[in-house]
Design a protein around this motif. Structure first.
Motif, PDB file in Angstrom:
ATOM      1  N   CYS A 169       3.360  -5.275   8.029  1.00  0.00           N
ATOM      2  CA  CYS A 169       2.904  -3.905   8.161  1.00  0.00           C
ATOM      3  C   CYS A 169       3.696  -3.295   9.306  1.00  0.00           C
ATOM      4  CB  CYS A 169       1.405  -3.888   8.473  1.00  0.00           C
ATOM      5  SG  CYS A 169       0.756  -2.237   8.645  1.00  0.00           S
ATOM      6  N   GLY A 170       4.353  -2.184   9.001  1.00  0.00           N
ATOM      7  CA  GLY A 170       5.245  -1.607   9.995  1.00  0.00           C
ATOM      8  C   GLY A 170       6.634  -1.412   9.433  1.00  0.00           C
ATOM      9  N   CYS A 171       6.874  -2.014   8.261  1.00  0.00           N
ATOM     10  CA  CYS A 171       8.134  -1.770   7.571  1.00  0.00           C
ATOM     11  C   CYS A 171       8.008  -2.038   6.073  1.00  0.00           C
ATOM     12  CB  CYS A 171       9.282  -2.606   8.131  1.00  0.00           C
ATOM     13  SG  CYS A 171      10.813  -2.199   7.272  1.00  0.00           S
ATOM     14  N   ALA A 191      -1.390   1.318   1.754  1.00  0.00           N
ATOM     15  CA  ALA A 191      -0.996   2.711   1.827  1.00  0.00           C
ATOM     16  C   ALA A 191      -1.199   3.464   0.513  1.00  0.00           C
ATOM     17  CB  ALA A 191       0.479   2.786   2.219  1.00  0.00           C
ATOM     18  N   CYS A 218       5.151   3.011  10.818  1.00  0.00           N
ATOM     19  CA  CYS A 218       6.130   2.533   9.873  1.00  0.00           C
ATOM     20  C   CYS A 218       6.787   3.771   9.287  1.00  0.00           C
ATOM     21  CB  CYS A 218       5.425   1.745   8.766  1.00  0.00           C
ATOM     22  SG  CYS A 218       4.474   2.831   7.690  1.00  0.00           S
ATOM     23  N   TYR A 228       6.613   5.110   6.323  1.00  0.00           N
ATOM     24  CA  TYR A 228       6.092   5.663   5.067  1.00  0.00           C
ATOM     25  C   TYR A 228       5.307   6.967   5.211  1.00  0.00           C
ATOM     26  CZ  TYR A 228       7.694   1.258   3.285  1.00  0.00           C
ATOM     27  OH  TYR A 228       8.488   0.206   2.952  1.00  0.00           O
ATOM     28  N   PHE A 229       4.696   7.160   6.373  1.00  0.00           N
ATOM     29  CA  PHE A 229       3.921   8.390   6.558  1.00  0.00           C
ATOM     30  C   PHE A 229       4.580   9.255   7.620  1.00  0.00           C
ATOM     31  CE2 PHE A 229       0.806   5.438   4.863  1.00  0.00           C
ATOM     32  CZ  PHE A 229       0.152   6.222   3.924  1.00  0.00           C
ATOM     33  N   CYS A 272       4.469   2.182  -0.404  1.00  0.00           N
ATOM     34  CA  CYS A 272       4.427   0.895   0.294  1.00  0.00           C
ATOM     35  C   CYS A 272       3.524   0.003  -0.545  1.00  0.00           C
ATOM     36  CB  CYS A 272       3.852   1.049   1.697  1.00  0.00           C
ATOM     37  SG  CYS A 272       3.542  -0.539   2.519  1.00  0.00           S
ATOM     38  N   ARG A 292       2.176  -2.964   0.316  1.00  0.00           N
ATOM     39  CA  ARG A 292       1.310  -3.915   1.027  1.00  0.00           C
ATOM     40  C   ARG A 292      -0.151  -3.744   0.591  1.00  0.00           C
ATOM     41  NH1 ARG A 292       2.333  -6.886   5.219  1.00  0.00           N
ATOM     42  NH2 ARG A 292       0.164  -6.614   5.805  1.00  0.00           N
ATOM     43  N   GLY A 331      -3.109  -2.582   5.199  1.00  0.00           N
ATOM     44  CA  GLY A 331      -2.239  -1.970   6.191  1.00  0.00           C
ATOM     45  C   GLY A 331      -3.021  -1.296   7.292  1.00  0.00           C
ATOM     46  N   CYS A 361      -2.381   1.594   8.358  1.00  0.00           N
ATOM     47  CA  CYS A 361      -2.584   2.981   7.978  1.00  0.00           C
ATOM     48  C   CYS A 361      -3.992   3.178   7.417  1.00  0.00           C
ATOM     49  CB  CYS A 361      -1.533   3.411   6.959  1.00  0.00           C
ATOM     50  SG  CYS A 361      -1.338   2.257   5.588  1.00  0.00           S
TER      51      CYS A 361
HETATM   52  S1  SF4 Z   1       0.636  -0.823   4.993  1.00  0.00           S
HETATM   53 FE1  SF4 Z   1       1.665  -0.809   6.981  1.00  0.00          FE
HETATM   54  S2  SF4 Z   1       3.842  -0.609   6.409  1.00  0.00           S
HETATM   55 FE2  SF4 Z   1       2.684  -0.004   4.621  1.00  0.00          FE
HETATM   56  S3  SF4 Z   1       2.410   2.194   4.817  1.00  0.00           S
HETATM   57 FE3  SF4 Z   1       0.602   1.269   5.760  1.00  0.00          FE
HETATM   58  S4  SF4 Z   1       1.098   1.151   7.930  1.00  0.00           S
HETATM   59 FE4  SF4 Z   1       3.025   1.453   6.811  1.00  0.00          FE
END
Ligand code: SF4
Ligand SMILES: Cc1cc2nc3c(=O)[nH]c(=O)nc-3n(C[C@H](O)[C@H](O)[C@H](O)COP(=O)(O)OP(=O)(O)OC[C@H]3O[C@@H](n4cnc5c(N)ncnc54)[C@H](O)[C@@H]3O)c2cc1C
Ligand code: SF4
Ligand code: SF4
Ligand code: SF4
Lengths: 648, 204, 381
Positions: free
Chosen positions: A596-598, C6, C29, C31-32, C45, C47, C50, C52
């Motif tokens: 998370c972060g990229c 996200a 990150c 994306y936002f 994204c 994931r 997150g 977010c």
């Molecule tokens: S899950 Fe993490 S990397 Fe993906 S958009 Fe959310 S904050 Fe960004």
């Protein structure tokens, strides 16, 4: 010295179909050649340009296909031999002038070479230019192999001069972009002297003005035009390029043309059907040689049409058969309509083999079925499909990145109208699926101009269009003029990558050199757009943030038509090719990978082939062989893990 | 005209790889050499939009009798030379037969889907083992590594051509290559290309 | 409570206009990102979990969990949340600089905290034109450039995320209620990240009934006043019921009824008027535009307030009972309105990943009883 002007006796070379066409034209004493680039036609003008000096030719890349035909027509009007060349889509563009030209007729021999792309291997459609010959009422020739691609050209010039009208010669990808041995003939020595005679009587074909239509009097020109077609049809009855191989009374007659004749020969030979099947290869596919056809139809009960894209032979031969039904009897036809051959896509020997094997009920398999099945299973497992994407270091990827971000940030549901060029990939993941319409050259801007005026009906999101530098001059300027005049608030993204990149960097009116490499005035797109009345900004697409800001600003504030010029040479261009601006590396300790972060935005989204995801180490890295060192990815990495060092 | 016999007529060779690897050059060099020797040659090429990182393939047909069609019928390739292993397999699946000879570079170029992590490119060694199980004559060589050792990955196509020369199935030799390459390249580049050819020659 | 990624956040919050633009998901990150007051989701994204989603104050908020974490007490639905003391406050003698929105308590506390080293950086919201621009301020003097209220949504927490990523510690933040909720969620380390540390040292929450949609507000004003001449904007306490725009030379007033049309939908789902999850909360004292209401909630907030008072950065007075009752009445109304809205749209205790908030039946009942007929109070506060 180019082998294309080899004057040796009995000279023979391995030539691409396009080169063969050029050699044929040289042997015919061509003087002027003009075209607009488009795969698979582009090599023709390039080859002419290589020998222009030695052969005293005038050669140009024209602004668009219509202009190319007009330029070539002027040469013909002055009594010279000229050729214009384009891909099938170009004929659509040129068709307006072509219709009028076919009506006024020509003087010096004039040929329109069109290179069709069945299967749309490198086109947005598999358009069919042969139908234009019918619409335009001009003769159509289709060479069947490489030698013929050369030989048919002088014949076509002679024909054009006999009937005083333009003659169309159609090639296809598998001829234009294929090679075979070609025996050369002699090159002429005559010196061209031209004059445009125009002081004679109005309709005098030799000395009068060249005028397309006498209003309200079709008989004045349409009449003679139809006469010309009758003469051509007559000449076609004995055309040496219409050939027949096979028994006198075959069980099945294949009627075919172009590269399909080669597939037919191969299929017949592989199945050992040489004694039972005859092949009538037609080079003169419009107007059809009626008597020749009747003769061959009469000798067989069954006919198979082998042709690509539109069933034009199939349709017209059936008419001939119907008209002469009483003499030749009832026939059985196979082809696209019967489902023996596909109605779309390009053909190949296998499709013809399958059709024949069905008709004759002889089994055929190319390789043992169990072997093929086994290898296919392996391929499914070990050979992941190869999608299309922009080249490493391509400016378009960077441009679309910023366009996507600007649109998403803007947040009003804006979209891009796409256009023709490498940047068609804006419709795909490679371009972040940014483009929502895609049609003909310049159409993106025209459509955008229209969308911009739908506010009163509730369509009020920002509208953008993309347009390449070559496309700008080709067809987008009228769209821009329209938008400015109608106050359509759209934003044109002029992706200026310094040349006609898709087809191999041909110069266009914005280039500082012409096809011969001579210095020419380069039209300044920025000044043009400004002078037209658009608000204009220029940005380097590799500067992602500035580009994004400028675009957001244009979308937000300025009303009326706006132009953002995104200027950066194509990665494959001569000026950038092989030159690394940066040495780029990934600092694995900083790479956030899937965390998370990229979530590996560089490899997963940006997708430059120069970056690869190392699934074992869970980091992204640079593929040094592929990366061209543009350095853009360093700006998308949120962790500062992609490092770039300027190459001294 | 040379008196070399063709194992079959037409003899079908496919050169494949990924856009930008220079396989079109290999096909043209080969075609030129063979035409020079008096063979009738047809080359069919797929390039254009597919050049942009997509699969690229050239069909080369060699004959003493007639110029063949520029497309080899399915299952009828006699030799497949591939500059990239996955492309080798893809072409083999369509054009190969149990008698086909396969010569491929073993260094992969990842498709976008793999780069993006959506698809997996299995280890080439696994692919090699699987292919050799069903195809008697298959050669995998790391031509990319050799080309890099020579200083430029772009030489991979010439290394492969050298290896093909060694296999002795297509009638050409080092002298033919030297002559053909001299026509296409500046003199400064000849030595390194010949070196690449020789390196490839020694790899099988 | 399940945390998603996200794409779920974009679906349930951004695409449904539930996003308040607080900035909690921004600059974690790529994306936002925020643009003109709105948060945009640039690329998908994939994931499954997150930060977010975990930080967002508009989805899956558990007030009880937050309350237990911050105050070691359950959440009971009281109109003003948990608090230790309530005061009338204003900037003290040690503060010379102007302008303030009202009493200057917020800026004075931040100034003091930076000077005294209680915090080493402050996340404040200045403006560029009309657009609120959050910024990290490390020098005490920088506080004054960021005073005054910007009545539109601001991505303040993006600056917090940036400052944390850049390694800043002991940060102070001035936050609206949704922002304060997000910060509290961040501080709980919802993804159980092992290397996590709390980088905040003081959260000053602002009272807030709503924050306007930036694009609409800018367009509204652009048609009526020269934007570049705007010096200050104010919503004076009742009975005024106007929005005041101070220009270089004159003051213009617009009826709040017109202004309310520019309120984004998301504020209608909000239950929090007084930044219940901040360390201290500050608003305007009713009837006294030049004074603040100050609610002290946490121990660390209390220490700073006491010290600031001792060193004469702020002046505290007792809160008159009528004022406090009225504040509770107004805050209770907002709570009830927001809760009703959540209930009507299935966002109270809704399906996993889509609920605005999670409350027990008991607390729900109490909130509904406290509010009065759901009518917005006649005054601003
Ligand atoms: S899950 Fe993490 S990397 Fe993906 S958009 Fe959310 S904050 Fe960004
Ligand atoms: C959108 C909004 C709505 C409000 N609604 C009410 C209300 O209904 N009732 C009430 O009593 N008070 C409300 N306030 C609070 C009030 O306007 C004052 O901010 C508060 O009284 C503090 O006054 P001060 O003089 O101490 O502020 P100052 O000393 O002038 O400091 C103001 C501080 O607010 C911060 N800030 C400004 N705009 C924003 C923003 N958009 N987001 C985050 N931080 C910001 C600045 O960083 C600055 O530190 C609201 C404030 C905002 C920003
Ligand atoms: S963008 Fe940067 S941090 Fe993210 S995967 Fe790529 S190199 Fe690593
Ligand atoms: S620097 Fe980055 S973006 Fe540019 S070519 Fe290399 S990998 Fe691709
Ligand atoms: S975290 Fe804040 S900015 Fe992000 S989606 Fe939620 S409310 Fe919007």
């Amino acid at each position: 010295m180019s082998y294309l002007i080899d004057e040796g006796k009995n000279a023979s070379h391995l030539l691409m179909g396009n080169e063969a066409i050029v050699r044929g034209a040289l042997e015919a004493g061509i003087n002027v050649a003009a075209g607009y680039p488009g795969t698979p036609s582009s090599e023709i003008i390039e080859c002419f340009s290589q020998v222009a000096k030695e052969r005293n030719l005038y050669v140009e890349w024209s602004t668009n296909e219509k202009v190319a035909v007009e330029v070539a027509a002027a040469a013909s009007f002055a009594g010279l031999r000229s050729l214009c060349v384009m891909k099938q889509n170009g004929v659509n563009v040129a068709s307006d002038f072509l219709l009028h030209l076919a009506s006024s007729g020509t003087r010096g021999g004039m040929i329109l070479v069109t290179c069709d792309d069945p299967g749309a291997l490198s086109s947005v459609n598999e358009g069919e230019s042969r139908l234009f010959a019918q619409l335009l009422e001009i003769p159509l020739l289709e060479p069947g192999d490489f030698q013929e691609a050369k030989d048919i050209i002088p014949w076509a010039f002679d024909l054009s001069e006999k009937i005083r009208n333009i003659v169309m010669v159609r090639s296809v990808t598998r001829l234009s972009h294929a090679s075979g041995n070609v025996h050369f003939g002699p090159l002429p020595t005559r010196v061209a002297k031209a004059e445009f005679r125009n002081s004679g009587p109005l309709l005098d074909p030799e000395t009068g003005p060249m005028i397309a239509m006498i209003v309200g009097a079709p008989e004045a020109q349409h009449g003679p035009q139809q006469e010309k077609m009758k003469r051509a049809a007559e000449i076609f009855e004995t055309c040496p390029f219409n050939t027949y191989t096979g028994p006198a009374t075959p069980e099945l007659l294949i009627i075919t043309s172009s590269a399909c004749s080669l597939y037919s020969q191969e299929a017949v030979s592989i199945l050992g059907l040489g004694e039972r099947v005859g092949i009538l290869k037609l080079a003169t596919t419009w107007p059809l040689p009626q008597r020749l056809l009747k003769k061959h139809l009469a000798a067989t009960p069954k006919i198979l049409f082998v042709e690509e894209v539109a069933p034009t032979l199939e349709d017209h031969v059936k008419v001939v058969a119907a008209e002469s039904g009483a003499e030749i009897g009832v026939k059985t036809f196979f082809g696209k309509k019967s489902g023996h051959l596909p109605s779309l896509g390009e053909l190949n020997p296998d499709l013809v083999l399958m059709a024949l094997s069905r008709i004759f009920a002889v089994p055929y398999e190319g390789a043992p079925a169990d072997f093929s099945a086994a290898v296919k299973a392996l391929a499914a497992r070990y050979a992941p499909p190869r999608g299309m994407t922009f080249c490493p270091g391509c400016p378009h990827r960077a441009s679309y990145w910023s366009i996507n971000n600007a649109l998403k940030l803007d947040g009003r549901g804006g979209f891009v109208c796409g256009d023709i060029g490498c940047y068609v990939m804006g419709t795909m993941a490679a371009g972040f699926n940014t483009c929502k319409t895609l049609h003909a050259m310049g159409s993106g801007s025209g459509i955008a101009s229209g969308f911009g005026k739908l506010k009163q009906f509730g369509v009020d999101q920002p509208v953008l269009s993309v347009c390449g530098d070559s496309t700008f001059f080709h067809a987008a300027m009228p769209a821009l003029a329209n938008a400015i005049h109608q106050r359509s608030p759209f934003t044109m993204l002029l992706m200026d990558n310094r040349g006609t990149a898709m087809t191999g960097f041909q110069p266009h009116p914005g280039s500082p050199t012409n096809v011969l490499g001579e210095a020419t005035p380069a039209l300044d797109m920025e000044k043009i757009c400004r002078a037209m009345g658009a608000k204009v900004e220029v940005s380097d697409p590799f500067d992602l943030e500035k580009t994004r800001q400028k675009l957001n600003h244009l979308m937000e504030y300025a009303d009326g038509a706006k132009v953002l010029i995104l200027r950066r040479a194509c990665a494959l261009s001569p000026e950038r090719r092989g030159k690394k601006e940066y040495e780029v590396t990934v600092d694995e300790s900083r790479c956030r990978g899937e965390d998370c972060g990229c979530n590996r935005i560089c490899t997963r989204i940006f997708g430059c082939p120069g970056l690869i995801w190392d699934g074992e180490k869970k980091v992204s890295r640079i593929d040094e062989i592929i990366c061209v060192g543009c350095g853009v990815c360093a700006d998308i990495c949120p962790a500062g893990a992609i490092l770039r060092k300027e190459v001294a | 005209m040379s008196d070399v016999k063709l194992a079959k007529d037409p003899y079908n060779v496919i050169i494949t790889g990924v856009g930008g690897q220079g396989n079109v050059l290999v096909a043209r060099l080969l075609g030129g050499m063979l035409a020079k020797k008096g063979f009738l040659v047809a080359i069919g090429e797929t390039f254009g939009a597919s050049q942009r990182g997509g699969s690229v393939m050239s069909h080369l047909r060699i004959s003493r009798l007639a110029v063949a069609s520029p497309q080899i019928p399915r299952g009828r390739a006699d030799v497949i030379v591939s500059l990239e292993p996955a492309e080798a397999l893809r072409v083999l699946a369509l054009y190969g037969n149990p008698g086909t000879m396969l010569l491929t570079n073993s260094h992969p170029i990842y498709p976008v889907g793999v780069i993006k992590g959506e698809l997996v490119y299995p280890p080439v060694a696994e692919m090699e083992a699987a292919i050799t199980q069903i195809l008697p004559t298959a050669y995998f060589i790391d031509a990319t590594a050799r080309a890099l050792a020579l200083g430029n990955s772009i030489l991979v196509n010439i290394v492969m051509l050298g290896a093909l020369g060694r296999l002795n199935v297509v009638p050409f030799n080092r002298e033919d290559f030297q002559e053909a390459i001299a026509l296409r390249l500046a003199t400064g580049q000849l030595a390194i290309n010949l070196k690449a050819f020789d390196e490839g020659y020694g790899m099988v | 409570m399940k945390i998603f990624g996200a794409t779920k956040l974009a679906e349930t919050v951004i695409q449904t206009e539930l996003c308040s633009g607080c900035g909690a998901c921004i600059d974690l990150c790529p994306y936002f990102r925020s643009y003109r007051g709105k948060t945009a989701y640039l690329f998908p994204c994939t994931r499954e979990e997150g930060r977010c989603f975990a930080y967002c104050p508009k989805v899956e908020v558990d007030p009880d969990g937050l309350s237990r974490f911050l105050f070691a007490k359950p959440y009971d639905g009281h109109p003003l949340g948990n608090w230790r003391s309530i005061h009338v406050a204003r900037a003290g003698a040690r503060v010379k600089r102007q302008p303030f929105q009202s009493g200057g308590t917020v800026s004075a506390l931040m100034y003091f905290s930076l000077r005294s080293g209680c915090i080493r950086g402050a996340i404040l919201t200045g403006r560029k034109g009309l657009l609120p621009v959050p910024q990290l301020v490390t020098r005490p003097a920088g506080v004054w450039r960021h005073s005054l209220s910007k009545y539109t949504a601001a991505p303040t927490l993006a600056a917090l995320n940036r400052a944390i990523a850049a390694g800043h510690e002991a940060l102070g933040v001035v936050a609206t209620p949704c922002q304060a909720t997000a910060i509290a969620q961040m501080r709980m380390n919802p993804l159980q990240n092992r290397s996590f540390r709390d980088h905040t040292a003081l959260v000053i929450g602002l009272f807030c009934t709503w924050a306007l949609d930036f694009r609409k507000f800018e367009a509204f004003l652009a048609e009526r006043v020269p934007l570049k001449d705007i010096v200050k904007i104010d919503i004076p306490p009742p009975p005024a019921s106007v929005l005041e725009v101070y220009l270089q030379e004159e003051k213009r007033e617009f009826p709040l009824d017109e202004i309310r049309l520019l309120v984004p939908d998301t504020c209608g789902y909000c239950l929090d008027m007084t930044s219940e999850f901040a360390d201290v909360s500050v608003g305007v004292l009713e009837g006294h535009p030049e004074l603040n209401t100050l609610i002290v909630r946490t121990e660390r907030g209390e220490e700073i307030v006491r010290e600031a008072q001792r060193q004469e950065y702020i002046i505290l007075d007792d809160m008159p009972v009528e004022n406090r009752e009225h504040l509770e009445w107004a805050a209770g109304n907002k709570k009830q309105r927001g809760l009703r809205r959540c209930m009507e749209t299935g966002r109270l205790n809704g399906e996993a990943g889509t609920a605005c908030l999670r409350l027990t039946g008991e607390v729900t009942d109490r909130i509904l009883k406290n509010g009065r007929n759901g009518k917005e109070s006649p005054c601003h506060t």
